[in-house]
Scaffold this motif. Structure first.
Motif, mmCIF file in Angstrom:
data_model
loop_
_atom_site.group_PDB
_atom_site.id
_atom_site.type_symbol
_atom_site.label_atom_id
_atom_site.label_comp_id
_atom_site.label_asym_id
_atom_site.label_seq_id
_atom_site.Cartn_x
_atom_site.Cartn_y
_atom_site.Cartn_z
ATOM 1 N N PHE A 133 -21.532 28.527 16.023
ATOM 2 C CA PHE A 133 -20.216 28.137 16.991
ATOM 3 C C PHE A 133 -20.816 28.974 18.229
ATOM 4 N N ILE A 134 -21.064 30.055 18.135
ATOM 5 C CA ILE A 134 -21.369 30.999 19.302
ATOM 6 C C ILE A 134 -22.495 30.620 20.202
ATOM 7 N N MET A 135 -23.667 30.386 19.426
ATOM 8 C CA MET A 135 -24.797 30.146 20.181
ATOM 9 C C MET A 135 -25.112 28.712 20.453
ATOM 10 N N GLN A 136 -24.310 27.807 20.063
ATOM 11 C CA GLN A 136 -24.573 26.363 20.719
ATOM 12 C C GLN A 136 -24.448 26.317 22.055
ATOM 13 N N PHE A 137 -23.666 27.409 22.891
ATOM 14 C CA PHE A 137 -23.426 27.466 24.267
ATOM 15 C C PHE A 137 -24.656 27.723 24.904
ATOM 16 N N TRP A 138 -25.286 28.377 24.062
ATOM 17 C CA TRP A 138 -26.591 29.093 24.895
ATOM 18 C C TRP A 138 -27.853 27.948 24.415
ATOM 19 N N HIS A 139 -27.767 27.406 23.199
ATOM 20 C CA HIS A 139 -28.779 26.299 23.178
ATOM 21 C C HIS A 139 -28.468 24.951 23.858
ATOM 22 N N PHE B 242 -13.625 48.738 12.240
ATOM 23 C CA PHE B 242 -13.020 48.447 10.977
ATOM 24 C C PHE B 242 -13.997 48.002 10.148
ATOM 25 N N GLY B 243 -15.067 48.534 10.225
ATOM 26 C CA GLY B 243 -16.335 48.179 9.143
ATOM 27 C C GLY B 243 -16.929 47.062 9.021
ATOM 28 N N THR B 244 -17.008 46.196 10.212
ATOM 29 C CA THR B 244 -17.957 45.046 10.092
ATOM 30 C C THR B 244 -19.044 45.279 11.261
ATOM 31 N N GLY B 245 -19.683 44.072 11.519
ATOM 32 C CA GLY B 245 -20.762 44.093 12.578
ATOM 33 C C GLY B 245 -20.716 42.923 13.571
ATOM 34 N N ILE B 246 -21.609 42.750 14.238
ATOM 35 C CA ILE B 246 -21.732 41.655 15.427
ATOM 36 C C ILE B 246 -22.585 40.502 14.827
ATOM 37 N N VAL B 247 -21.782 39.354 14.959
ATOM 38 C CA VAL B 247 -22.326 38.125 14.549
ATOM 39 C C VAL B 247 -23.448 37.781 15.357
ATOM 40 N N ALA B 248 -23.263 37.571 16.710
ATOM 41 C CA ALA B 248 -24.485 37.095 17.548
ATOM 42 C C ALA B 248 -24.946 38.478 18.695
ATOM 43 N N MET B 249 -26.054 39.081 18.255
ATOM 44 C CA MET B 249 -26.104 40.406 18.799
ATOM 45 C C MET B 249 -26.896 40.137 20.419
ATOM 46 N N LEU B 250 -26.064 39.453 21.202
ATOM 47 C CA LEU B 250 -26.300 39.086 22.583
ATOM 48 C C LEU B 250 -26.341 39.898 23.423
ATOM 49 N N ASN C 61 -34.283 29.979 29.160
ATOM 50 C CA ASN C 61 -34.176 30.327 27.576
ATOM 51 C C ASN C 61 -35.350 30.563 26.866
ATOM 52 N N ASP C 62 -36.605 29.784 27.453
ATOM 53 C CA ASP C 62 -37.843 29.883 26.736
ATOM 54 C C ASP C 62 -38.496 31.596 27.008
ATOM 55 N N SER C 63 -38.050 31.843 28.229
ATOM 56 C CA SER C 63 -38.335 33.303 28.718
ATOM 57 C C SER C 63 -38.038 34.436 27.585
ATOM 58 N N TYR C 64 -36.938 34.078 27.272
ATOM 59 C CA TYR C 64 -36.262 35.075 26.180
ATOM 60 C C TYR C 64 -36.719 34.887 24.844
ATOM 61 N N GLU C 65 -36.920 33.617 24.361
ATOM 62 C CA GLU C 65 -37.648 33.236 23.252
ATOM 63 C C GLU C 65 -38.979 33.981 23.267
ATOM 64 N N ALA C 66 -39.744 33.962 24.118
ATOM 65 C CA ALA C 66 -40.992 34.471 24.343
ATOM 66 C C ALA C 66 -41.015 36.081 23.897
ATOM 67 N N MET C 67 -39.838 36.564 24.174
ATOM 68 C CA MET C 67 -39.651 38.080 24.003
ATOM 69 C C MET C 67 -39.258 38.328 22.451
ATOM 70 N N GLY C 68 -38.926 37.205 21.865
ATOM 71 C CA GLY C 68 -38.427 37.269 20.346
ATOM 72 C C GLY C 68 -36.986 37.323 20.137
ATOM 73 N N ARG D 209 -35.272 35.408 16.975
ATOM 74 C CA ARG D 209 -35.798 36.088 15.991
ATOM 75 C C ARG D 209 -34.996 37.265 15.769
ATOM 76 N N ALA D 210 -34.884 38.084 16.953
ATOM 77 C CA ALA D 210 -34.083 39.363 16.870
ATOM 78 C C ALA D 210 -32.708 39.262 16.666
ATOM 79 N N LEU D 211 -31.920 37.895 17.159
ATOM 80 C CA LEU D 211 -30.583 37.481 16.601
ATOM 81 C C LEU D 211 -30.543 37.152 15.199
ATOM 82 N N LYS D 212 -31.380 36.396 14.878
ATOM 83 C CA LYS D 212 -31.249 36.088 13.227
ATOM 84 C C LYS D 212 -31.539 37.348 12.472
#
Length: 280
Positions: free
Chosen positions: A100-106, A148-156, A224-231, A234-237
């Motif tokens: 839901f979050i990342m569809q706007f990036w992609h 409240f003890g949870t984390g980040i879904v999309a570490m953007l 976007n490909d420039s970011y993908e080249a930096m990982g 993979r980092a977000l997953k």
């Protein structure tokens, strides 16, 4: 702008979609809960964006919230009613949130977030995922998950601002970041009067939709490909996998938050959470 509604993309419930010339405007439409994201809203938004990506008449996608806020993030009341009994349950739920979050990036088309009021947690991440964010002057941003003890879904955030700023926001659970500070950190593009957020977002969208369509699409792809080249992906997953395990594991803060939420409701749980961080 000429408004044209397409019935097969419209929902009278949780989202609305308008076509204004070559610009599609998605409106989160749960104003009674400040547009908190539940599964129905996420599913319908994903289906809508997929259709808009294939619609050749659409050049730009704008996303906004109805009523008093863009969104406070994922619906805590809905999450309290959802049975999460295994890691697999968390993988499915958080996989939906991530998509839901990342569809706007992609999306191959430019995406613009027009935000006002609250833009917190998952909504903050969604705004980061958009190519441009226009914010009302009184908007409040942040990521309170660690409170409240949870984390980040999309570490953007570390990819959008620097690591120092990202760590301060994420490790303190800051949820009252001002529009001025967000602009200074490069989190948003512009601050405008609250009443002009959509209008100014449409101005940017109009400029993008008027430009050469193939040039815009391939330029976004190249960035976007420039970011993908930096990982990037993979980092977000990897961060998502960590968050799944964090949510599936027991934690005293999370358990107390959930207990208050179950017994007294979401407002009481949020009050309990925030009271722990009030300054003397």
């Amino acid at each position: 702008y000429v408004t044209k509604q397409k019935d097969h993309l419209m929902s009278e419930e949780v989202i609305k979609v308008e076509h204004r010339d070559a610009i599609a405007v998605i409106t989160f439409n749960r104003p009674k809960v400040l547009n908190a994201f539940n599964n129905e809203l996420m599913d319908k938004t994903i289906a809508t964006v997929k259709a808009l990506n294939e619609d050749q008449s659409v050049r730009v996608i704008v996303v906004r919230g109805a009523g008093r806020a863009f969104s406070p993030g994922f619906d805590l009341k809905a999450s309290s009613e959802r049975k999460m009994e295994s890691v697999q349950d968390w993988e499915r739920q958080m996989g939906l949130q991530y998509e839901f979050i990342m569809q706007f990036w992609h999306s191959p088309k430019p995406t613009i977030a027009a935000v006002h009021g609250y833009c917190i947690a998952g909504a903050f991440e969604l705004a980061l995922s958009c190519d441009v964010t226009i914010a009302g002057e009184n908007t409040r941003f942040g990521e309170p998950e660690v409170r409240f003890g949870t984390g980040i879904v999309a570490m953007l955030l570390p990819w959008v601002t620097g690591p120092k700023q990202a760590k301060e926001i994420l490790l303190t659970g800051e949820n009252q970041l001002s529009a001025e500070d967000a602009l200074r950190m490069g989190i948003i593009n512009r601050i405008v009067p609250d009443s002009e957020v959509l209008m100014r977002a449409m101005d940017v969208a109009k400029s993008m939709s008027t430009a050469a369509e193939r040039s815009v699409r391939y330029t976004k792809r190249a960035i976007n490909d420039s970011y993908e080249a930096m990982g990037f992906n993979r980092a977000l997953k990897s961060a998502l996998d960590t968050d799944v395990l964090l949510n599936a594991a027991s934690d005293p803060v999370k358990e107390e938050f959930n207990r208050v939420r179950t017994e007294q409701g979401v407002k009481a749980a949020i009050a309990w959470r925030d009271a722990r961080f009030q300054k003397d």
